[in-house]
Write a protein that holds these residues in place. Sequence first.
Motif, PDB file in Angstrom:
ATOM      1  N   SER A   1      -5.839   9.368   1.895  1.00  0.00           N
ATOM      2  CA  SER A   1      -6.903   8.622   2.565  1.00  0.00           C
ATOM      3  C   SER A   1      -6.561   7.146   2.692  1.00  0.00           C
ATOM      4  O   SER A   1      -6.859   6.516   3.717  1.00  0.00           O
ATOM      5  N   LEU A   2      -5.915   6.585   1.663  1.00  0.00           N
ATOM      6  CA  LEU A   2      -5.499   5.191   1.728  1.00  0.00           C
ATOM      7  C   LEU A   2      -4.472   4.972   2.836  1.00  0.00           C
ATOM      8  O   LEU A   2      -4.572   4.017   3.622  1.00  0.00           O
ATOM      9  N   TYR A   3      -3.518   5.883   2.917  1.00  0.00           N
ATOM     10  CA  TYR A   3      -2.493   5.780   3.954  1.00  0.00           C
ATOM     11  C   TYR A   3      -3.097   5.977   5.348  1.00  0.00           C
ATOM     12  O   TYR A   3      -2.765   5.251   6.297  1.00  0.00           O
TER      13      TYR A   3
ATOM     14  N   ASN B   1      -6.192   5.413   6.265  1.00  0.00           N
ATOM     15  CA  ASN B   1      -7.019   4.251   6.584  1.00  0.00           C
ATOM     16  C   ASN B   1      -6.154   3.105   7.102  1.00  0.00           C
ATOM     17  O   ASN B   1      -6.520   2.432   8.073  1.00  0.00           O
ATOM     18  N   ARG B   2      -5.027   2.891   6.479  1.00  0.00           N
ATOM     19  CA  ARG B   2      -4.127   1.818   6.924  1.00  0.00           C
ATOM     20  C   ARG B   2      -3.567   2.125   8.314  1.00  0.00           C
ATOM     21  O   ARG B   2      -3.469   1.239   9.161  1.00  0.00           O
TER      22      ARG B   2
ATOM     23  N   ALA C   1       1.621   1.932  -3.566  1.00  0.00           N
ATOM     24  CA  ALA C   1       0.445   2.510  -4.221  1.00  0.00           C
ATOM     25  C   ALA C   1       0.297   3.989  -3.860  1.00  0.00           C
ATOM     26  O   ALA C   1      -0.010   4.827  -4.724  1.00  0.00           O
ATOM     27  N   CYS C   2       0.536   4.327  -2.593  1.00  0.00           N
ATOM     28  CA  CYS C   2       0.454   5.727  -2.167  1.00  0.00           C
ATOM     29  C   CYS C   2       1.530   6.569  -2.840  1.00  0.00           C
ATOM     30  O   CYS C   2       1.273   7.697  -3.275  1.00  0.00           O
TER      31      CYS C   2
ATOM     32  N   THR D   1      -6.850  10.452  -2.663  1.00  0.00           N
ATOM     33  CA  THR D   1      -6.911   8.998  -2.555  1.00  0.00           C
ATOM     34  C   THR D   1      -5.680   8.454  -1.850  1.00  0.00           C
ATOM     35  O   THR D   1      -5.780   7.565  -1.000  1.00  0.00           O
ATOM     36  N   SER D   2      -4.523   8.994  -2.192  1.00  0.00           N
ATOM     37  CA  SER D   2      -3.278   8.538  -1.563  1.00  0.00           C
ATOM     38  C   SER D   2      -3.274   8.828  -0.066  1.00  0.00           C
ATOM     39  O   SER D   2      -2.952   7.942   0.743  1.00  0.00           O
TER      40      SER D   2
ATOM     41  N   TYR E   1       0.825  -1.213   0.000  1.00  0.00           N
ATOM     42  CA  TYR E   1       0.000   0.000   0.000  1.00  0.00           C
ATOM     43  C   TYR E   1       0.854   1.256   0.000  1.00  0.00           C
ATOM     44  O   TYR E   1       0.431   2.295  -0.519  1.00  0.00           O
TER      45      TYR E   1
END
Length: 155
Positions: free
Chosen positions: A63-65, A67-68, A5-6, A60-61, A2
């Motif tokens: 928020s993804l980070y 969330n993790r 991806a970020c 998105t990047s 992830y």
Amino acid sequence: GYIQACRGLMISAVCLGFFGAIFGLVGMKCTKVGGSDQTKAKIACLAGLIFILSGLCSMTSCSLYANRITSEFFDPSFVAQKYELGAALFIGWAGASLCIIGGSIFCFSIAENSNSPRRGYAYNGATSVMSSHTKVHNSVPDKTPPKHFDKNAYV
């Protein structure tokens, strides 16, 4: 995985922001590059779409980070180093929001240009008002304004 991806999303956001800035400079009305006003409006709208896409990639990047991080922080079975949300994430969210807002403003510039053509305003001249410091030499002041002004009328 992830994190990769970020990183990829943030790199694409930076590249899109660079190209959006270039298209934005070309699409502005004050530059001589880009052609007519209609063409410039379309280029500005393209810059707005690119900025919105850049903001979405960045949002998105972040928020993804985040969330993790929060899922690992509140997981009792996770025993490794736990992280908290830091200032970089909040700055990333704020920057992504500004990119999306700025892109929306660029996109609305094409709607402003197509609805109403630019009109020039005619200059009617300034109205003359006698100053309170002006001395009247006649005993009866003249109420009608003079029809013709020359350079001696202001001295």
